[in-house]
Design a protein around this motif. Structure first.
Motif, PDB file in Angstrom:
ATOM      1  N   UNK A  13      27.350  17.639  42.727  1.00  0.00           N
ATOM      2  CA  UNK A  13      27.659  19.048  42.493  1.00  0.00           C
ATOM      3  C   UNK A  13      28.585  19.234  41.299  1.00  0.00           C
ATOM      4  N   UNK A  14      29.536  18.334  41.140  1.00  0.00           N
ATOM      5  CA  UNK A  14      30.426  18.400  39.962  1.00  0.00           C
ATOM      6  C   UNK A  14      29.646  18.182  38.675  1.00  0.00           C
ATOM      7  N   UNK A  15      28.708  17.257  38.687  1.00  0.00           N
ATOM      8  CA  UNK A  15      27.888  17.012  37.504  1.00  0.00           C
ATOM      9  C   UNK A  15      27.037  18.225  37.170  1.00  0.00           C
ATOM     10  N   UNK A  16      26.432  18.827  38.184  1.00  0.00           N
ATOM     11  CA  UNK A  16      25.614  20.014  37.946  1.00  0.00           C
ATOM     12  C   UNK A  16      26.462  21.165  37.423  1.00  0.00           C
ATOM     13  N   UNK A  17      27.666  21.328  37.967  1.00  0.00           N
ATOM     14  CA  UNK A  17      28.555  22.398  37.514  1.00  0.00           C
ATOM     15  C   UNK A  17      28.988  22.198  36.063  1.00  0.00           C
ATOM     16  N   UNK A  18      29.343  20.972  35.709  1.00  0.00           N
ATOM     17  CA  UNK A  18      29.714  20.691  34.322  1.00  0.00           C
ATOM     18  C   UNK A  18      28.547  20.940  33.375  1.00  0.00           C
ATOM     19  N   UNK A  19      27.370  20.526  33.784  1.00  0.00           N
ATOM     20  CA  UNK A  19      26.192  20.697  32.940  1.00  0.00           C
ATOM     21  C   UNK A  19      25.852  22.173  32.762  1.00  0.00           C
ATOM     22  N   UNK A  20      25.857  22.922  33.836  1.00  0.00           N
ATOM     23  CA  UNK A  20      25.526  24.346  33.750  1.00  0.00           C
ATOM     24  C   UNK A  20      26.581  25.143  33.003  1.00  0.00           C
ATOM     25  N   UNK A  21      27.848  24.820  33.207  1.00  0.00           N
ATOM     26  CA  UNK A  21      28.890  25.559  32.501  1.00  0.00           C
ATOM     27  C   UNK A  21      28.876  25.252  31.015  1.00  0.00           C
ATOM     28  N   UNK A  22      28.476  24.054  30.657  1.00  0.00           N
ATOM     29  CA  UNK A  22      28.356  23.721  29.245  1.00  0.00           C
ATOM     30  C   UNK A  22      27.253  24.492  28.571  1.00  0.00           C
ATOM     31  N   UNK A  23      26.124  24.652  29.249  1.00  0.00           N
ATOM     32  CA  UNK A  23      25.023  25.413  28.660  1.00  0.00           C
ATOM     33  C   UNK A  23      25.270  26.918  28.716  1.00  0.00           C
ATOM     34  N   UNK A  24      26.033  27.380  29.693  1.00  0.00           N
ATOM     35  CA  UNK A  24      26.305  28.811  29.806  1.00  0.00           C
ATOM     36  C   UNK A  24      27.239  29.292  28.700  1.00  0.00           C
ATOM     37  N   UNK A  25      28.176  28.445  28.307  1.00  0.00           N
ATOM     38  CA  UNK A  25      29.110  28.858  27.267  1.00  0.00           C
ATOM     39  C   UNK A  25      28.583  28.567  25.873  1.00  0.00           C
ATOM     40  N   UNK A  26      27.370  28.078  25.784  1.00  0.00           N
ATOM     41  CA  UNK A  26      26.804  27.751  24.485  1.00  0.00           C
ATOM     42  C   UNK A  26      27.167  26.328  24.108  1.00  0.00           C
ATOM     43  N   UNK A  27      26.229  25.658  23.488  1.00  0.00           N
ATOM     44  CA  UNK A  27      26.461  24.258  23.159  1.00  0.00           C
ATOM     45  C   UNK A  27      27.173  24.173  21.810  1.00  0.00           C
ATOM     46  N   UNK A  28      28.260  24.889  21.697  1.00  0.00           N
ATOM     47  CA  UNK A  28      29.110  24.840  20.510  1.00  0.00           C
ATOM     48  C   UNK A  28      30.550  24.778  21.002  1.00  0.00           C
ATOM     49  N   UNK A  29      31.336  23.900  20.472  1.00  0.00           N
ATOM     50  CA  UNK A  29      32.741  23.807  20.846  1.00  0.00           C
ATOM     51  C   UNK A  29      32.943  23.195  22.210  1.00  0.00           C
ATOM     52  N   UNK A  30      33.576  23.949  23.121  1.00  0.00           N
ATOM     53  CA  UNK A  30      33.908  23.441  24.443  1.00  0.00           C
ATOM     54  C   UNK A  30      32.653  23.166  25.278  1.00  0.00           C
ATOM     55  N   UNK A  31      31.614  23.965  25.100  1.00  0.00           N
ATOM     56  CA  UNK A  31      30.369  23.735  25.827  1.00  0.00           C
ATOM     57  C   UNK A  31      29.759  22.386  25.501  1.00  0.00           C
ATOM     58  N   UNK A  32      29.856  21.978  24.254  1.00  0.00           N
ATOM     59  CA  UNK A  32      29.336  20.688  23.818  1.00  0.00           C
ATOM     60  C   UNK A  32      30.090  19.547  24.499  1.00  0.00           C
ATOM     61  N   UNK A  33      31.396  19.697  24.604  1.00  0.00           N
ATOM     62  CA  UNK A  33      32.209  18.668  25.259  1.00  0.00           C
ATOM     63  C   UNK A  33      31.895  18.604  26.750  1.00  0.00           C
ATOM     64  N   UNK A  34      31.693  19.759  27.385  1.00  0.00           N
ATOM     65  CA  UNK A  34      31.358  19.765  28.814  1.00  0.00           C
ATOM     66  C   UNK A  34      30.016  19.093  29.083  1.00  0.00           C
TER      67      UNK A  34
END
Length: 71
Positions: A13-34
């Protein structure tokens, strides 16, 4: 008593949350790191609690992502 199944599900669940939050915020900046650190809970579960916990984490993460993305 060992809780390999619970640890695996929580790590998935933590992996899915990190993956989804990274794509939700855009794969630029912090989203890329997530997105880059999203496999970290899987690795921690596998190294800390063994392959059964890691396999459970991978399966639960895949199921959660498939259910959420298919909607």
């Amino acid at each position: 008593m060992n809780h390999f199944l619970i640890i695996g599900i929580i790590a998935g669940l933590c992996t899915a949350l990190l993956n989804l939050s990274g794509y939700a915020s855009g794969v630029v900046g912090l989203g890329f790191i997530l997105v880059l650190i999203s496999p970290l809970p899987l690795m921690i579960a596998s190294l800390g609690w063994g392959t059964f916990a890691g396999l459970t984490a991978v399966i639960s993460s895949g199921l959660v992502l498939a259910i959420i993305i298919s909607r």
